[in-house]
Design a protein around this motif. Structure first.
Motif, PDB file in Angstrom:
ATOM      1  N   LYS A 180     -16.208 101.042  52.855  1.00 51.89           N
ATOM      2  CA  LYS A 180     -17.495 101.555  52.388  1.00 51.89           C
ATOM      3  C   LYS A 180     -17.740 101.021  50.974  1.00 51.89           C
ATOM      4  N   ALA A 181     -18.922 100.480  50.735  1.00 50.71           N
ATOM      5  CA  ALA A 181     -19.304  99.975  49.413  1.00 50.71           C
ATOM      6  C   ALA A 181     -20.046 101.096  48.693  1.00 50.71           C
ATOM      7  N   ILE A 182     -19.315 101.879  47.916  1.00 49.52           N
ATOM      8  CA  ILE A 182     -19.818 103.116  47.322  1.00 49.52           C
ATOM      9  C   ILE A 182     -20.436 102.810  45.959  1.00 49.52           C
ATOM     10  N   VAL A 183     -21.719 103.102  45.811  1.00 47.41           N
ATOM     11  CA  VAL A 183     -22.459 102.760  44.597  1.00 47.41           C
ATOM     12  C   VAL A 183     -22.464 103.954  43.642  1.00 47.41           C
ATOM     13  N   HIS A 184     -21.964 103.716  42.424  1.00 44.87           N
ATOM     14  CA  HIS A 184     -21.988 104.730  41.373  1.00 44.87           C
ATOM     15  C   HIS A 184     -22.929 104.289  40.254  1.00 44.87           C
ATOM     16  N   CYS A 185     -23.523 105.265  39.582  1.00 46.75           N
ATOM     17  CA  CYS A 185     -24.588 104.948  38.630  1.00 46.75           C
ATOM     18  C   CYS A 185     -24.179 105.193  37.182  1.00 46.75           C
ATOM     19  N   HIS A 186     -24.932 104.568  36.269  1.00 50.35           N
ATOM     20  CA  HIS A 186     -24.657 104.650  34.827  1.00 50.35           C
ATOM     21  C   HIS A 186     -24.574 106.092  34.347  1.00 50.35           C
ATOM     22  N   GLY A 187     -25.633 106.857  34.593  1.00 49.58           N
ATOM     23  CA  GLY A 187     -25.692 108.208  34.041  1.00 49.58           C
ATOM     24  C   GLY A 187     -24.701 109.153  34.671  1.00 49.58           C
ATOM     25  N   GLY A 188     -24.557 109.087  35.992  1.00 45.87           N
ATOM     26  CA  GLY A 188     -23.647 110.001  36.678  1.00 45.87           C
ATOM     27  C   GLY A 188     -22.207 109.797  36.263  1.00 45.87           C
ATOM     28  N   ILE A 189     -21.769 108.547  36.185  1.00 48.87           N
ATOM     29  CA  ILE A 189     -20.395 108.267  35.772  1.00 48.87           C
ATOM     30  C   ILE A 189     -20.192 108.656  34.318  1.00 48.87           C
ATOM     31  N   LEU A 190     -21.143 108.343  33.471  1.00 48.10           N
ATOM     32  CA  LEU A 190     -21.003 108.693  32.055  1.00 48.10           C
ATOM     33  C   LEU A 190     -20.829 110.196  31.871  1.00 48.10           C
ATOM     34  N   LEU A 191     -21.724 110.999  32.448  1.00 50.67           N
ATOM     35  CA  LEU A 191     -21.646 112.448  32.267  1.00 50.67           C
ATOM     36  C   LEU A 191     -20.365 113.023  32.860  1.00 50.67           C
ATOM     37  N   GLU A 192     -20.027 112.601  34.079  1.00 48.69           N
ATOM     38  CA  GLU A 192     -18.839 113.142  34.733  1.00 48.69           C
ATOM     39  C   GLU A 192     -17.579 112.793  33.957  1.00 48.69           C
ATOM     40  N   HIS A 193     -17.469 111.564  33.476  1.00 49.94           N
ATOM     41  CA  HIS A 193     -16.255 111.173  32.763  1.00 49.94           C
ATOM     42  C   HIS A 193     -16.175 111.794  31.370  1.00 49.94           C
ATOM     43  N   LEU A 194     -17.303 111.982  30.705  1.00 48.28           N
ATOM     44  CA  LEU A 194     -17.270 112.721  29.440  1.00 48.28           C
ATOM     45  C   LEU A 194     -16.734 114.128  29.672  1.00 48.28           C
ATOM     46  N   LYS A 195     -17.222 114.758  30.723  1.00 45.24           N
ATOM     47  CA  LYS A 195     -16.745 116.108  31.053  1.00 45.24           C
ATOM     48  C   LYS A 195     -15.280 116.110  31.442  1.00 45.24           C
ATOM     49  N   ASN A 196     -14.911 115.223  32.360  1.00 45.48           N
ATOM     50  CA  ASN A 196     -13.563 115.236  32.912  1.00 45.48           C
ATOM     51  C   ASN A 196     -12.519 114.843  31.872  1.00 45.48           C
ATOM     52  N   LEU A 197     -12.747 113.726  31.181  1.00 47.28           N
ATOM     53  CA  LEU A 197     -11.775 113.239  30.218  1.00 47.28           C
ATOM     54  C   LEU A 197     -11.794 114.057  28.932  1.00 47.28           C
ATOM     55  N   GLY A 198     -12.950 114.655  28.631  1.00 50.25           N
ATOM     56  CA  GLY A 198     -13.032 115.453  27.423  1.00 50.25           C
ATOM     57  C   GLY A 198     -12.531 116.870  27.590  1.00 50.25           C
ATOM     58  N   LEU A 199     -13.029 117.573  28.608  1.00 51.69           N
ATOM     59  CA  LEU A 199     -12.733 119.000  28.731  1.00 51.69           C
ATOM     60  C   LEU A 199     -11.505 119.292  29.586  1.00 51.69           C
ATOM     61  N   HIS A 200     -11.180 118.429  30.552  1.00 47.73           N
ATOM     62  CA  HIS A 200      -9.976 118.640  31.362  1.00 47.73           C
ATOM     63  C   HIS A 200      -8.790 117.857  30.806  1.00 47.73           C
TER      64      HIS A 200
END
Length: 666
Positions: free
Chosen positions: A287-307
């Motif tokens: 499966k060629a799974i497409v991820h986007c600029h804003g979604g990855i940015l927000l999720e990774h800021l949350k995940n890497l920052g708060l978790h």
């Protein structure tokens, strides 16, 4: 403080992280920010977690502002509606992911990248040096005609040049995809042909442990199979004993030739594609799974920052290849002002201690490891904290497969309360963790601490009812910004079928999970590999856990072939004997007794069969479903591409077994 008792019906509390973990944690600062800036006072983790799901729009908007997302155009609405699929986040906003990797301008002289390789000496780049290389690479890609929406593919290892090329691609609004150079030609073509890249970056070879690997023949075949490629860029990297050249290629140094172009960042819509990640490809075309600029940015800021609690001056070390989503996640440490340690080669070379040596050498504050690696360290009697200076380490992340309680206890014995053991699970589909720990949560032996912030994770039974205390399908009940935009080249039908067909409106992840009343959880394997014997369902991880102390067995894979009448079916256990041992009647008897005692009489295998190897994907996933399909009569090449396997020959024994099984009189 270590727990000494267990509450009835609750998991074993192993410890609560010490002040070295909790004091000054970024999630504590975030709670204070919510109180000051939003007038929202939350008592602690449980309240924060509940609020993050109940008030989804407020939570993600707070992440945007707390981490200072830089937008070129403001958003109109946080979330248009909570429907899935099709949720639209931060409509109207324009931004660029790559810009945020250089947002900490005051850290130009601080280390951004530490590259360790078995192919060449270590490489270090400051944020300023990284920005300069990205500026030059961006100009070089523009000279090759790369612009908004074009695809750039990389057949590259986990090295600093790969990071530079990715950030340059993202800065242009072009779309990135990568494969590790150990992937074979068919696997690479199956992936890259779907996205039709304009530029292909590649190495001619590399070193893996003490072996020199020449990839020029494979690369020639890959290039021939990708007619869309207009330019091949050669990254000098190969072993000195090889001729490190590629014919008719643009040399990386010339791509980075001096140019006056400034480092700029193309503003793109929140949902503009950033990169394409590929599923394992073990059960069909990836499966060629497409991820986007804003979604990855927000999720990774949350995940890497708060978790993960990454802060400026921290360092993240997590062994990965460029084919695994952990590479993409690790890159986002730069957006937190932290450094990323890039490791390429054999992670076990020259021995098991090498990863711990690197933690000491780099001063890593977060180390990531696989359960298999940590259990091997336990078996070999390693004492990491006694043997190495791990004084900067604050968190140990564990992911990739189920981690047994004995592993939890060993880590705590070695590292104590001052290091948070963060065991989590997620996947390529969302490019993050769905369940994991945080600095404010306790650690429970054998269980993940709970669902991540902003993730409405739950278990459903076969009728779609939420279950607690029993196994069920892992689903996500509300949209996440990092859910895929879609699949490349799909009209939406394949995407909907992959995640929403079984439970409409809910994102089915495909894992088999049990949540406790305390909110902790255990993932016991893929739901399509679950063992259902006479109505008693069991995850494969629980089965393997029952065998882990039998020293004569080094590895195993179990498959349940259900019958159409819903009866017991046939349960087959394949084992790889430890060195110096063989599968005989006595070992079969002991295995049966252990399974009967630890699990249930219904799960005693009908057959126990010796094999030379258990099949794994290149990302370390045990391939139970492909084995099951082979035993049902499918051809090996129909269920798994050889290039997607760690050992391409590992499925052959199962194909032979299937032939003999079919020839038996019934």
């Amino acid at each position: 403080m270590t727990a000494t008792a267990r509450r009835a019906g609750a998991p074993d509390l192993l410890y609560r992280p010490g002040p070295e973990v909790t004091d000054g944690a970024r999630v504590q600062d975030y709670l204070g920010w919510l109180a000051r800036e939003r007038g929202l006072t939350l008592a602690g983790w449980a309240d924060l977690r509940a609020w993050s799901v109940d008030r989804l729009e407020d939570f993600w908007e707070s992440i945007w502002h707390y981490f200072g997302v830089k937008a070129h155009a403001r958003y109109d609405r946080v979330l248009v509606e909570r429907s899935m699929p099709g949720a639209q986040w931060f409509t109207g906003a324009t931004l660029n992911y790559a810009e945020h990797c250089f947002a900490t301008a005051d850290r130009a002289d601080s280390l951004a990248v530490l590259g360790y390789s078995q192919t060449r000496p270590p490489v270090e780049l400051t944020f300023g040096e990284l920005a300069e290389q990205v500026r030059r690479a961006r100009a070089g890609l523009r000279r090759l005609g790369v612009g908004l929406g074009d695809r750039v593919a990389a057949y590259l290892p986990n090295c600093p040049e790969t990071l530079v090329a990715f950030l340059a691609t993202a800065s242009l609004g072009a779309i990135w995809a990568s494969c590790a150079p150990e992937f074979g030609t068919p696997s690479v073509v199956d992936r890259f042909a779907q996205i039709e890249p304009k530029v292909l970056l590649a190495v001619a070879g590399y070193t893996y442990g003490d072996k020199q690997i020449d990839r020029r023949a494979e690369l020639a075949a890959i290039r021939a199979a990708l007619p869309s490629v207009e330019h091949l860029v050669h990254v000098p990297y190969g072993p000195l004993a090889l001729d490190d050249t590629l014919d008719d290629a643009v040399a990386w140094p010339s791509l980075l030739d001096a140019a006056d172009d400034p480092l700029e960042f193309e503003p793109v819509a929140f949902d503009h594609p950033l990169y394409v990640l590929f599923s394992s490809g073990t059960t069909g075309l990836p499966k060629a799974i497409v991820h986007c600029h804003g979604g990855i940015l927000l999720e990774h800021l949350k995940n890497l920052g708060l978790h993960w609690d990454l802060r400026p001056a921290d360092r993240l070390l997590w062994f990965t290849t460029t084919a695994w989503m952990m590479w993409n996640v690790g890159v986002s440490s730069l957006a937190l002002g932290a450094s990323v340690v890039m490791i390429d080669g054999n992670p076990l070379y020259p021995d098991l201690r090498e990863q711990w040596r690197l933690v000491e050498r780099t001063g890593a504050t977060l180390m990531g490891a696989s359960p298999g690696y940590l259990m091997a360290c336990r078996r070999e009697g390693l004492r990491p904290a006694a043997e190495f200076d791990l004084s900067r380490l604050r968190q140990l992340g564990v992911a990739g497969s189920p981690f047994p309680a004995e592993g939890f206890r060993w880590v705590h014995e070695q590292l104590g309360d001052r290091v948070l053991l963060n065991v989590g699970s997620g996947g390529t589909d969302v490019c993050t963790g769905l369940v994991q720990a945080s600095p404010l949560q306790a650690v429970w032996a054998g269980e993940m601490s709970g669902a991540s912030l902003g993730v409405d994770a739950k278990a459903l039974d076969e009728r779609g009812n939420v279950v607690v205390g029993d196994l069920g399908e892992l689903v996500i009940g509300a949209p996440m910004p990092s859910m895929p935009v879609g699949f490349w080249g799909d009209d939406g039908s394949r995407y909907a079928a992959a995640y929403f067909a079984e439970f409409p409106g809910l994102f089915r992840f495909g894992d088999w999970v049990r949540f406790s009343e305390a909110g902790t959880c255990v993932i016991t394997g893929r739901s399509d590999a679950t063992l259902n014997r006479g109505g008693v369902r069991l995850g494969t991880a629980e089965f393997y856990r029952a065998l882990q102390d039998i020293q004569e067995v080094s590895d195993s894979v179990v498959v349940h072939l259900e019958d159409s009448a819903g009866g017991m079916g046939e349960l087959i256990l394949f084992v790889v004997p430890s060195e110096g041992h063989r599968l005989d009647d006595d070992l079969r008897r002991r295995l049966g007794q252990q399974i009967r005692s630890a699990l249930s009489p219904r799960h005693v295998p009908d057959q126990i069969v010796e094999v030379a190897a258990v099949p794994y994907s290149r990302t370390g996933k045990k391939l139970e479903v492909p084995v099951k399909k082979i035993l049902r009569g499918a051809a090996v090449d129909a269920v798994a591409s050889p290039g997607s396997l760690l050992d391409p020959a590992s499925l052959d024994a199962f194909a032979q077994f299937a032939l003999h099984r079919q020839a038996r009189p019934r």
